[in-house]
Design a protein around this motif. Structure first.
Motif, PDB file in Angstrom:
ATOM      1  N   LEU A   9       8.000   4.283   3.374  1.00  0.00           N
ATOM      2  CA  LEU A   9       7.450   4.788   4.630  1.00  0.00           C
ATOM      3  C   LEU A   9       6.051   4.272   4.960  1.00  0.00           C
ATOM      4  O   LEU A   9       5.596   4.425   6.090  1.00  0.00           O
ATOM      5  N   THR A  13       9.145  11.405   7.669  1.00  0.00           N
ATOM      6  CA  THR A  13      10.056  10.569   8.460  1.00  0.00           C
ATOM      7  C   THR A  13      10.141  11.092   9.889  1.00  0.00           C
ATOM      8  O   THR A  13      10.101  10.319  10.851  1.00  0.00           O
ATOM      9  N   LYS A  61       6.817  10.302  11.688  1.00  0.00           N
ATOM     10  CA  LYS A  61       6.706   8.878  12.030  1.00  0.00           C
ATOM     11  C   LYS A  61       7.500   8.539  13.276  1.00  0.00           C
ATOM     12  O   LYS A  61       7.108   7.656  14.036  1.00  0.00           O
ATOM     13  N   THR A  71      11.325  14.102   4.296  1.00  0.00           N
ATOM     14  CA  THR A  71      12.025  14.449   5.544  1.00  0.00           C
ATOM     15  C   THR A  71      11.024  14.691   6.663  1.00  0.00           C
ATOM     16  O   THR A  71      11.186  14.189   7.782  1.00  0.00           O
TER      17      THR A  71
END
Length: 187
Positions: free
Chosen positions: A137, A111, A114, A108
């Motif tokens: 990812l 993400t 990113k 989490t």
């Protein structure tokens, strides 16, 4: 959106550490050490798992103050201290050296990171990278292969549920027959 890069030294048979966490086979040449240092200098944020964090933070914060420190080691230590870092762990309670601790769900948080603007992120540590790899990812793999077979240890790659197609973006040879291959994930 930030790019997430997983790069490590590895043996020809695919391990980042030999049994017993032995890294003696991966001592870099001066040229390779400078390449790693330049990567640190160009990285916007580094993500660490606990084990590699403990290894790096035990040495690099004061490596430039050690007797006989070379100019390259002094430069790397400075770059490492200055670089923003995120450490993922549920077993340690504090971090330092320009780092912050995340104790919650790593995927989490990665993400979320990113999705932010900023320079590239490096992910360091086999277990943390394996989770990010399984979640799809990783945007780039920087594989620095040393001409040695160690026969076991900590693998660079994890088992995946599906194929990941890659595109070769760079190759380079370093002293000692060490070969860099960089691949981007095809999306």
């Amino acid at each position: 959106m930030r790019k997430l890069v997983y790069g490590m030294n590895l043996s020809l048979d695919g391990y980042i550490a030999a049994p017993g966490d032995d890294l003696g086979w991966s001592a870099p040449s001066d040229e390779l050490f400078q390449w790693w240092s330049d990567r640190v200098g160009a990285t916007g944020l580094t993500l660490y798992g606990r084990r590699l964090w403990e290894t790096m933070s035990a040495d690099w914060p004061t490596a430039d103050q050690q007797p006989g420190a070379t100019p390259a080691h002094i430069e790397f230590a400075r770059r490492w201290r200055d670089m923003p870092k995120v450490v993922f762990s549920s077993t340690i309670s504090t971090v330092d050296w320009n780092a912050r601790l995340v104790t919650g769900d790593a995927i989490t948080e990665i993400t979320r990171l990113k999705a932010e603007d900023g320079g590239p992120m490096d992910i360091c540590g086999a277990a943390l990278a394996a989770s990010a790899m399984k979640a799809g990812l990783i945007d780039e793999y920087a594989i620095v292969t040393h001409p040695v077979l160690v026969g076991g240890g900590t693998p660079f790659f994890t088992a995946l549920d599906s194929w990941v197609n890659l595109t070769l973006v760079e190759t380079r040879t370093f002293p000692g027959d060490v070969v860099l291959t960089r691949y981007e994930t095809r999306r």
